[in-house]
Every structure is written in C-alpha cells, then in structure tokens.
Design a protein around this motif. Structure first.
Motif, PDB file in Angstrom:
ATOM      1  N   ALA A 228      48.904  49.800  30.964  1.00 18.50           N
ATOM      2  CA  ALA A 228      47.574  49.987  31.557  1.00 18.50           C
ATOM      3  C   ALA A 228      46.850  48.651  31.672  1.00 18.50           C
ATOM      4  N   LEU A 229      46.999  47.798  30.656  1.00 13.34           N
ATOM      5  CA  LEU A 229      46.374  46.475  30.697  1.00 13.34           C
ATOM      6  C   LEU A 229      46.968  45.620  31.809  1.00 13.34           C
ATOM      7  N   LEU A 230      48.281  45.690  31.984  1.00 11.12           N
ATOM      8  CA  LEU A 230      48.932  44.933  33.052  1.00 11.12           C
ATOM      9  C   LEU A 230      48.473  45.409  34.429  1.00 11.12           C
ATOM     10  N   LEU A 231      48.411  46.726  34.624  1.00 13.34           N
ATOM     11  CA  LEU A 231      47.956  47.249  35.910  1.00 13.34           C
ATOM     12  C   LEU A 231      46.495  46.888  36.173  1.00 13.34           C
ATOM     13  N   ALA A 232      45.671  46.882  35.114  1.00 11.40           N
ATOM     14  CA  ALA A 232      44.272  46.497  35.278  1.00 11.40           C
ATOM     15  C   ALA A 232      44.158  45.025  35.698  1.00 11.40           C
TER      16      ALA A 232
ATOM     17  N   TRP B 145      44.307  36.277  32.319  1.00 14.67           N
ATOM     18  CA  TRP B 145      45.732  36.577  32.272  1.00 14.67           C
ATOM     19  C   TRP B 145      46.350  36.084  30.965  1.00 14.67           C
ATOM     20  N   ALA B 146      45.924  34.895  30.506  1.00 10.53           N
ATOM     21  CA  ALA B 146      46.474  34.376  29.240  1.00 10.53           C
ATOM     22  C   ALA B 146      46.131  35.318  28.088  1.00 10.53           C
ATOM     23  N   GLY B 147      44.872  35.760  28.032  1.00 10.64           N
ATOM     24  CA  GLY B 147      44.496  36.701  26.975  1.00 10.64           C
ATOM     25  C   GLY B 147      45.212  38.029  27.111  1.00 10.64           C
TER      26      GLY B 147
ATOM     27  N   ARG C 231      40.429  38.262  46.145  1.00 10.70           N
ATOM     28  CA  ARG C 231      40.471  36.794  46.192  1.00 10.70           C
ATOM     29  C   ARG C 231      39.213  36.153  45.612  1.00 10.70           C
ATOM     30  N   ARG C 232      38.120  36.915  45.533  1.00 12.09           N
ATOM     31  CA  ARG C 232      36.900  36.352  44.940  1.00 12.09           C
ATOM     32  C   ARG C 232      37.061  36.103  43.449  1.00 12.09           C
ATOM     33  N   HIS C 233      38.079  36.715  42.850  1.00  7.17           N
ATOM     34  CA  HIS C 233      38.319  36.538  41.415  1.00  7.17           C
ATOM     35  C   HIS C 233      39.332  35.437  41.130  1.00  7.17           C
ATOM     36  N   TRP C 234      39.805  34.763  42.166  1.00  5.11           N
ATOM     37  CA  TRP C 234      40.805  33.726  41.965  1.00  5.11           C
ATOM     38  C   TRP C 234      40.116  32.443  41.529  1.00  5.11           C
ATOM     39  N   ASN C 235      39.893  32.307  40.257  1.00  7.44           N
ATOM     40  CA  ASN C 235      39.275  31.103  39.708  1.00  7.44           C
ATOM     41  C   ASN C 235      39.877  30.828  38.326  1.00  7.44           C
ATOM     42  N   ARG C 236      39.306  29.843  37.653  1.00  9.92           N
ATOM     43  CA  ARG C 236      39.848  29.473  36.347  1.00  9.92           C
ATOM     44  C   ARG C 236      39.707  30.618  35.338  1.00  9.92           C
ATOM     45  N   GLY C 237      38.627  31.383  35.476  1.00 11.10           N
ATOM     46  CA  GLY C 237      38.443  32.511  34.547  1.00 11.10           C
ATOM     47  C   GLY C 237      39.559  33.526  34.634  1.00 11.10           C
ATOM     48  N   LEU C 238      40.127  33.692  35.840  1.00 10.68           N
ATOM     49  CA  LEU C 238      41.234  34.637  35.983  1.00 10.68           C
ATOM     50  C   LEU C 238      42.456  34.161  35.198  1.00 10.68           C
ATOM     51  N   GLY C 239      42.661  32.849  35.189  1.00  7.97           N
ATOM     52  CA  GLY C 239      43.768  32.315  34.394  1.00  7.97           C
ATOM     53  C   GLY C 239      43.594  32.604  32.912  1.00  7.97           C
TER      54      GLY C 239
END
Length: 366
Positions: free
Chosen positions: A109-113, A132-134, A121-129
């Motif tokens: 469920a976490l992976l699908l979320a 994903w790491a967390g 594409r508006r979420h494609w920033n450093r915070g998204l990285g």
C-alpha cells in the motif's frame, strides 16, 4: 435573379442529409456494410460472437462457483472462481508468515501510494526524493523486520505479489538512469567509453533474460570467495536491472539521434558544458520523444519478472501454480490464470495510461 438564388440557398440550407448517412444507421452503413466484403465480414463476426459469447457468459457467470469447495465445483459445469478467494492469502503473500502478512500488505500500500503521488509532475522535486527514500526504508523495515518489535522474516520467505512488485518497480526505476548513462556513453566521443558501452549493450541484448537469471543464480556464487553469499533476490534484481538497462539504452540512443544538430550547437552557443547541455537541452527533448518505446520496454520488463520462477523464486505466478498443485484445486488452472492475467493487465494498463497522459502534458506542438 438575385431573389431566386437567395430562395434556392435558403432551401439548400434547410435541406438535411438522408437519414441513412447520419446517426447510428449512418455509422452502421459506413463502417459495417460499406461493401459486400465488409458485409460478409460483419455477418461472420456476428456469427462468431453468437457462438462464443453466450457460452462464455454462461460458464463465467451464470453457472460459476464463487464460495464453494473444489469438490462442489467438480459437480458443476461453470467456472470455479472459488479457487481465488480460498487461496488468496497464499497467492498474494506466499510463504510469508500468516500472522505477519499485514506487513507486506502495508508495504505494498505504501509503494502504491508513492507511485500515485509521483504521477503528478508538480511533485517532481527534491522533497519527492526524500519521500521515496523514507518510503523505501519503511518498506524494508516492514518486510525484513528485526527492529521496532517486528519479528524478523528471512528473504527466502518473501514471495507472491510483494516479490513481483519489488522486482518490477525497483528494477525499472534503477534500470532507467543506467540506460540513459549507457546511451550517452555509446554516443561519447571517447573511444574507450564508447567501446565499453557498445560491448555491454550488445552482449546483454544478445542473451535472453533467462540466461542472465540462471547465471546470477548458479554461476555468480561460484566466483565469490568462500563464506561470502549474496541474497538470491538481490542477484535476480541485479540481472533484471542490467537486462532492462541495455534495452532502454538503445531506445534513448534513438531519441538522441532524433535531436537536430542545431540543438547541440545552440547549447554550445550558450556556453553550456557537456553535462549541463545534456541535462538542460538535449535529454529533455530526447526523453520526451521516446516515451512510447520506453514504456513498451518497461511493460515488457514487468512481464518478464515472472521468469524468476526458473530460479525458484516464488513470485505471483509461482504461488498461483503452487496453489493449483493442491489436489483440492487441481483442474481449475483456467480460472487461476485468468485472475493472473487480469492482475498483469491492470498493472500494464496503468503504465500505458500514464505514459499517454505524460506524452500529452509534454507535447508542445513540435
């Protein structure tokens, strides 16, 4: 004379086309009975559907079983869908301890979320990285355990749908940047780098994925020093990444070749060095061009993850096959494989739909 012409014009304006050329009747006439050959094909198709669809509906829905036992299914003539709900836990989670199956369910469920959040594409920033790491750390803790009071579960017990998603998602995510680097290396002006990339790409593309999986499972451990072992899932994951990256490299190389020479010269005229010209000017255009073939490669890689069966990894396909080896459910492989096909179709359809959406968003009319 002018008045008569105006009257004829008004009559033509109110004159409607024949009903046989518009609406549903017009569509049927144009698309199904436009010629004698099309009419023949239409009647043949209707006869085929009449012979196939009613028995299929009767088998799949009218006379089917959904919550019965295998013995009760054998007494009927319809589909035995009961094989799915009766064995759903094993099909999805395999040998993962039953009391801990909430953990792989939460990890999936976490992976699908994360995938759903990343599609914008508006979420494609450093915070998204960082997100994903967390998420990866959380999924690893959930699956492996051994900390925070969670019981440790060996990777040999990872199986079913979590293993399929693990191999597919992380294989595709890791293979894409490696493929881009290989494509740039193959077009490099430095002979040594270009030669190494060419040899790697052609060598990997020259063998099937089954061979790489077999080598990673059987041959690779023979070259390791005594006492050192590498997890089988990691070896399979590495083989999938290396194999997919070679095909992505060729797709990206095609996109790079499609970029006009003027774009390279424009980047040089701006004083950009090679990494910045590739990152800011060339690669965005090249990757946009090759979105459809890239998604084709990724979908193929997703389907190829089922080949890990040959190295005794119990992915979704293998757990389903193991269910069918149960004497209580033998003979119901059609229902089980239809269920598997729907799962794979849903995943492939999601990737294809997102690629079309991404292509529309990035389209600039040239």
């Amino acid at each position: 004379m002018t008045g008569a012409s105006q009257t004829q014009g008004r009559q033509r304006e109110h004159l409607r086309p024949p009903v046989t050329r518009v609406g549903a009747l017009g569509w049927v006439r144009t698309n199904l009975f436009s010629s004698w050959f099309n009419a023949l094909l239409t009647f043949a198709t209707l006869y085929f559907l009449w012979k196939v669809v009613p028995p299929l509906v009767r088998w799949a829905f009218v006379e089917s079983f959904w919550t019965s036992t295998g013995a009760e299914c054998r007494l009927g003539t319809g589909a035995c869908w009961s094989v799915i709900p009766a064995n759903l836990r094993f099909i999805l989670f395999g040998f993962y301890p039953q009391a801990e199956q909430w953990r792989p369910a939460t990890a999936m469920a976490l992976l699908l979320a994360l995938l759903f959040w990343s599609r914008d594409r508006r979420h494609w920033n450093r915070g998204l990285g960082y997100l994903w790491a967390g998420g990866l750390v959380a999924m690893g803790v959930l699956m492996r355990g051994g900390v925070l009071g969670l019981a440790a579960v060996e990777t040999e017990l990872w199986s079913g749908l979590p293993l399929t998603l693990l191999l597919a998602v992380f294989g595709m995510v890791a293979a894409y940047p490696l493929g881009v680097v290989l494509a740039l290396g193959r077009r490099s002006t430095m002979p040594a780098i270009r030669s190494m990339c060419v040899v790697y790409i052609e060598l990997i593309r020259g063998v099937p994925l089954i061979s790489l999986l077999f080598m990673s499972s059987v041959m690779f451990p023979l070259f390791l020093p005594e006492g050192i072992t590498v997890n089988k899932i990691l070896r399979a994951q590495a083989a999938i990444i290396l194999f997919t990256a070679a095909y992505i490299a060729e797709v990206v190389r095609g996109g790079l070749q499609a970029i006009p020479r003027g774009q390279y010269e424009a980047a040089d005229s701006l004083g950009l060095d090679y990494p910045r010209s590739m990152r800011l000017v060339v690669l965005p255009q090249a990757l946009k061009i090759v979105i459809p073939p890239t998604v084709g490669v990724l979908i193929s890689a997703f389907k190829d993850t089922s080949l890990v069966v040959i190295i005794a990894l119990y992915d979704l396909l293998k757990t389903t096959q193991s269910t069918l080896s149960n004497p209580s459910w033998m003979g119901f492989s059609r229902e089980a494989y239809i269920f598997l096909a729907l799962v794979y179709f849903a995943c492939c359809w999601a990737m294809s739909s997102y690629s079309r959406r991404l292509e529309r968003e990035l389209h600039r009319g040239h």
